[in-house]
Design an enzyme around this catalytic site. Structure first.
Site, PDB file in Angstrom:
ATOM      1  N   ASP A   1      -1.221  -0.518   6.248  1.00 18.36           N
ATOM      2  CA  ASP A   1      -1.147   0.248   7.464  1.00 18.36           C
ATOM      3  C   ASP A   1      -2.724   0.240   8.098  1.00 18.36           C
ATOM      4  OD1 ASP A   1      -1.885   2.106   5.639  1.00 18.36           O
ATOM      5  OD2 ASP A   1      -1.919   3.542   7.114  1.00 18.36           O
TER       6      ASP A   1
ATOM      7  N   ASP B   1      -0.193   5.025   0.659  1.00 17.28           N
ATOM      8  CA  ASP B   1      -0.396   6.053   1.829  1.00 17.28           C
ATOM      9  C   ASP B   1      -0.229   5.504   3.049  1.00 17.28           C
ATOM     10  OD1 ASP B   1      -1.177   8.453   0.262  1.00 17.28           O
ATOM     11  OD2 ASP B   1      -2.886   7.542  -0.141  1.00 17.28           O
TER      12      ASP B   1
ATOM     13  N   ASP C   1       0.857  -1.234  -0.028  1.00 14.51           N
ATOM     14  CA  ASP C   1       0.007   0.019  -0.046  1.00 14.51           C
ATOM     15  C   ASP C   1       0.922   1.142   0.034  1.00 14.51           C
ATOM     16  OD1 ASP C   1      -2.574   1.503   0.230  1.00 14.51           O
ATOM     17  OD2 ASP C   1      -1.655   1.974   2.325  1.00 14.51           O
TER      18      ASP C   1
END
Length: 338
Positions: free
Chosen positions: A215, A18, A16
């Site tokens: 995250d 961001d 991922d």
């Protein structure tokens, strides 16, 4: 921990963006060096994002600018996955009202469909993607198109997005505005945790045994589980230890690490003995609903070892039908985590 590096278990590492690789315009600490080291070891690397606002070339340029040389073909976006989903559902050339950026409209065009600017063109579908310049008239226009019979699609449902300034509203807030008019409906969704994005990523980038690093538990980790992909949660973005303690089974990662460089180190392994769990130098037990931790907690890795032991025990108790012990006092000792 085992002796081999975690990345050696997998043939591809997917990230991922961001909160994992960058925060706004800045790289996450250690991300450029970590990804460079993975590539030096021969690990194939790919980047996956729920953000449909920017085309892959812009994303790859940003990655290159922050020290992670990349090509557009290294990136798969939810805009691409949404366009593929539309292609598979609609007739060639069908009109689609794009409630997002030009990047999403371009992906819709690329699969042989016709983006239109407003409902007067009588679109057969509406697709939403994150747009920082979204206007209220465009939102209401999409509502009217759906009320007239257009199918409803979305790139993803992320309520927030991490940036260098903190969390900001994501496309989920824009979708929720339309959803207020359709309280019993949700759009067809391409992005994580729904399978289309990661399936499109596997189709484009290949890999027989990938690991996904994210995250967020509700998008990244659950998304990986839905396609039977291994996952690792890092602590450089949205979710942390309190979220992990309360995670449902489908949102529990296979591994944890402070940042993506954890792929270059051995995996954390727990051992169990009754109501006691150990990981590296940490041992945690429960007696009468009271959790006891015996562990060095000086370094971040020591705190991660202890956390992994705590999580293993708490999840074990809850999965067996127990209420689980109160872990608040123990978590307060992990001062280098969030």
């Amino acid at each position: 921990m085992t002796s081999a590096a975690l990345c050696d278990t997998y043939d591809c590492a997917l990230f991922d963006l961001d909160g994992v690789v960058y925060l706004g315009p800045e790289p996450v600490e250690g991300a450029p060096d970590g990804i460079g080291a993975l590539r030096d070891r021969g690990v194939r690397v790919g980047f996956v994002t729920n953000n449909a606002a920017r085309p892959p070339r812009v994303v790859s340029d940003q990655l290159t600018r922050i020290g992670i040389p990349s090509e557009a073909t290294d990136i798969v976006t939810s805009a691409q996955a949404a366009a593929a989903m539309l292609r598979d559902s609609l007739d060639p050339g069908a009109k689609v009202l794009v409630v997002g950026t030009q990047a999403l409209a371009d992906e819709v065009s690329a699969v042989g469909l016709t983006p239109v600017p407003d409902r007067s063109a009588q679109p057969v579908a509406v697709v939403q993607g994150y747009d920082p310049d979204m206007t209220w008239p465009r939102v209401t226009d999409a509502v009217h198109a759906i009320q007239a019979g257009a199918e409803w699609y979305a790139s993803n449902l992320d309520p927030t997005r991490p940036t260098d300034l903190g969390l900001e509203p994501g496309v989920g807030s824009q979708i929720a505005a339309i959803g207020c008019c359709f309280p019993e409906r949700i759009p067809e969704v391409a992005g994580k945790p729904y399978p289309p994005l990661l399936r499109e990523t596997i189709r484009r980038l290949g890999g027989e045994h990938p690991i996904f690093v994210g995250d967020r538990l509700d998008t990244d980790i659950e998304g990986a589980r839905r396609v039977d992909m291994a996952s690792m949660l890092v602590f450089t973005g949205a979710h942390g230890m309190y979220d992990l303690v309360d995670a449902d089974p489908i949102q529990r990662p296979d591994h944890i690490g402070y940042d993506l460089r954890a792929l270059l180190h051995p995996s954390r392994v727990v051992s169990r003995s009754g109501n006691q769990v150990s990981c590296a130098g940490a041992t945690v037990s429960v007696d009468g609903g009271v959790l006891t931790l015996n562990a060095p907690l000086i370094t971040r890795d020591e705190q991660l070892d202890a956390l992994w032991a705590v999580l293993a025990l708490v999840w074990q108790i809850r999965d067996a039908g127990g209420a689980g012990p109160d872990v608040a006092a123990v978590l307060q000792e992990f001062t280098l985590l969030h």
